[in-house]
Design a protein around this motif. Sequence first.
Motif, PDB file in Angstrom:
ATOM      1  N   VAL A   1       5.481  21.974  38.466  1.00 44.65           N
ATOM      2  CA  VAL A   1       6.497  20.935  38.265  1.00 44.65           C
ATOM      3  C   VAL A   1       6.085  20.021  37.115  1.00 44.65           C
ATOM      4  N   ARG A   2       4.792  19.755  36.979  1.00 41.35           N
ATOM      5  CA  ARG A   2       4.312  18.945  35.858  1.00 41.35           C
ATOM      6  C   ARG A   2       4.568  19.657  34.536  1.00 41.35           C
ATOM      7  N   VAL A   3       4.327  20.949  34.495  1.00 33.25           N
ATOM      8  CA  VAL A   3       4.586  21.723  33.280  1.00 33.25           C
ATOM      9  C   VAL A   3       6.077  21.700  32.957  1.00 33.25           C
ATOM     10  N   LEU A   4       6.917  21.897  33.952  1.00 32.28           N
ATOM     11  CA  LEU A   4       8.362  21.943  33.715  1.00 32.28           C
ATOM     12  C   LEU A   4       8.938  20.572  33.377  1.00 32.28           C
ATOM     13  N   SER A   5       8.315  19.505  33.858  1.00 28.82           N
ATOM     14  CA  SER A   5       8.831  18.169  33.554  1.00 28.82           C
ATOM     15  C   SER A   5       8.572  17.770  32.103  1.00 28.82           C
ATOM     16  N   GLN A   6       7.727  18.503  31.394  1.00 29.64           N
ATOM     17  CA  GLN A   6       7.488  18.207  29.981  1.00 29.64           C
ATOM     18  C   GLN A   6       8.711  18.524  29.121  1.00 29.64           C
ATOM     19  N   PHE A   7       9.624  19.322  29.630  1.00 28.25           N
ATOM     20  CA  PHE A   7      10.783  19.757  28.849  1.00 28.25           C
ATOM     21  C   PHE A   7      12.066  19.058  29.274  1.00 28.25           C
ATOM     22  N   ILE A   8      11.945  17.887  29.854  1.00 27.95           N
ATOM     23  CA  ILE A   8      13.102  17.180  30.401  1.00 27.95           C
ATOM     24  C   ILE A   8      14.048  16.708  29.280  1.00 27.95           C
ATOM     25  N   GLN A   9      13.531  16.416  28.097  1.00 27.51           N
ATOM     26  CA  GLN A   9      14.362  15.905  27.011  1.00 27.51           C
ATOM     27  C   GLN A   9      15.328  16.950  26.469  1.00 27.51           C
ATOM     28  N   SER A  10      14.822  18.139  26.234  1.00 30.39           N
ATOM     29  CA  SER A  10      15.680  19.205  25.690  1.00 30.39           C
ATOM     30  C   SER A  10      15.333  20.532  26.362  1.00 30.39           C
ATOM     31  N   PRO A  11      15.817  20.731  27.574  1.00 32.36           N
ATOM     32  CA  PRO A  11      15.480  21.960  28.304  1.00 32.36           C
ATOM     33  C   PRO A  11      16.217  23.176  27.758  1.00 32.36           C
TER      34      PRO A  11
ATOM     35  N   GLN B   1      17.108  27.501  28.598  1.00 31.43           N
ATOM     36  CA  GLN B   1      17.448  28.343  29.741  1.00 31.43           C
ATOM     37  C   GLN B   1      16.201  28.917  30.413  1.00 31.43           C
ATOM     38  N   ILE B   2      15.166  29.234  29.635  1.00 32.93           N
ATOM     39  CA  ILE B   2      13.937  29.773  30.216  1.00 32.93           C
ATOM     40  C   ILE B   2      13.247  28.738  31.107  1.00 32.93           C
ATOM     41  N   HIS B   3      13.367  27.463  30.772  1.00 37.76           N
ATOM     42  CA  HIS B   3      12.794  26.402  31.602  1.00 37.76           C
ATOM     43  C   HIS B   3      13.540  26.307  32.931  1.00 37.76           C
ATOM     44  N   TYR B   4      14.856  26.403  32.857  1.00 43.13           N
ATOM     45  CA  TYR B   4      15.653  26.369  34.085  1.00 43.13           C
ATOM     46  C   TYR B   4      15.349  27.584  34.962  1.00 43.13           C
ATOM     47  N   ASP B   5      15.238  28.750  34.352  1.00 46.01           N
ATOM     48  CA  ASP B   5      14.916  29.956  35.122  1.00 46.01           C
ATOM     49  C   ASP B   5      13.544  29.841  35.794  1.00 46.01           C
ATOM     50  N   THR B   6      12.595  29.221  35.107  1.00 49.94           N
ATOM     51  CA  THR B   6      11.271  29.026  35.696  1.00 49.94           C
ATOM     52  C   THR B   6      11.321  28.013  36.836  1.00 49.94           C
ATOM     53  N   SER B   7      12.158  26.995  36.725  1.00 50.31           N
ATOM     54  CA  SER B   7      12.291  26.038  37.819  1.00 50.31           C
ATOM     55  C   SER B   7      12.958  26.682  39.037  1.00 50.31           C
TER      56      SER B   7
ATOM     57  N   LEU C   1       5.365  28.776  28.096  1.00 49.67           N
ATOM     58  CA  LEU C   1       6.511  27.891  27.933  1.00 49.67           C
ATOM     59  C   LEU C   1       6.220  26.863  26.846  1.00 49.67           C
ATOM     60  N   SER C   2       7.186  26.634  25.993  1.00 48.92           N
ATOM     61  CA  SER C   2       7.060  25.599  24.976  1.00 48.92           C
ATOM     62  C   SER C   2       8.434  24.977  24.751  1.00 48.92           C
ATOM     63  N   ALA C   3       8.464  23.919  23.962  1.00 56.41           N
ATOM     64  CA  ALA C   3       9.710  23.181  23.754  1.00 56.41           C
ATOM     65  C   ALA C   3      10.733  23.975  22.944  1.00 56.41           C
ATOM     66  N   ASP C   4      10.281  24.889  22.116  1.00 57.20           N
ATOM     67  CA  ASP C   4      11.217  25.624  21.266  1.00 57.20           C
ATOM     68  C   ASP C   4      11.427  27.068  21.713  1.00 57.20           C
ATOM     69  N   THR C   5      11.188  27.345  22.981  1.00 56.64           N
ATOM     70  CA  THR C   5      11.362  28.690  23.520  1.00 56.64           C
ATOM     71  C   THR C   5      12.747  28.818  24.147  1.00 56.64           C
ATOM     72  N   GLY C   6      13.522  29.802  23.758  1.00 53.92           N
ATOM     73  CA  GLY C   6      14.802  30.077  24.397  1.00 53.92           C
ATOM     74  C   GLY C   6      15.962  29.306  23.791  1.00 53.92           C
ATOM     75  N   THR C   7      17.118  29.496  24.414  1.00 53.78           N
ATOM     76  CA  THR C   7      18.340  28.825  23.964  1.00 53.78           C
ATOM     77  C   THR C   7      18.532  27.527  24.746  1.00 53.78           C
ATOM     78  N   PRO C   8      18.969  26.460  24.079  1.00 54.00           N
ATOM     79  CA  PRO C   8      19.172  25.183  24.770  1.00 54.00           C
ATOM     80  C   PRO C   8      20.263  25.291  25.844  1.00 54.00           C
ATOM     81  N   MET C   9      20.089  24.531  26.906  1.00 49.79           N
ATOM     82  CA  MET C   9      21.077  24.518  27.991  1.00 49.79           C
ATOM     83  C   MET C   9      22.290  23.707  27.574  1.00 49.79           C
ATOM     84  N   CYS C  10      23.452  24.131  28.040  1.00 47.25           N
ATOM     85  CA  CYS C  10      24.668  23.376  27.735  1.00 47.25           C
ATOM     86  C   CYS C  10      24.812  22.164  28.653  1.00 47.25           C
ATOM     87  N   ASP C  11      24.186  22.189  29.840  1.00 46.26           N
ATOM     88  CA  ASP C  11      24.222  21.058  30.771  1.00 46.26           C
ATOM     89  C   ASP C  11      22.791  20.691  31.164  1.00 46.26           C
TER      90      ASP C  11
END
Length: 104
Positions: A54-64, A66-72, A19-29
């Motif tokens: 949860v710590r890993v996923l919280s790193q992407f709170i600024q610009s999540p 879809q892959i981050h949401y799917d992982t959560s 997972l990284s900040a530039d992986t996947g398409t940005p979420m609309c919400d």
Amino acid sequence: MGLLAAKPVDNPLPQNHGLSADTGTPMCDPGKYRRLIGRLLYLTLIRPDIAYPVRVLSQFIQSPCQIHYDTSVRVLRYLKGHPDQGIFLRADSDLLLYAYCDSD
């Protein structure tokens, strides 16, 4: 979250997740992702087994993305499959911590 029929998983975060900040398409919400991560952060108090994902996923709170949401959501599916793990805090307990150390 509408996951009553979701299939449980054995681990909350896949190995070598990549997972990284530039992986996947940005979420609309992104608010939906932020609320979910906030709830999972609160849950880490009694479920230390999900602290790392949860710590890993919280790193992407600024610009999540879809892959981050799917992982959560995967973390939620893990919680569904393992409801008996965690720290049980009773309302009538004295909240004392006992620790033992074997120093050689």
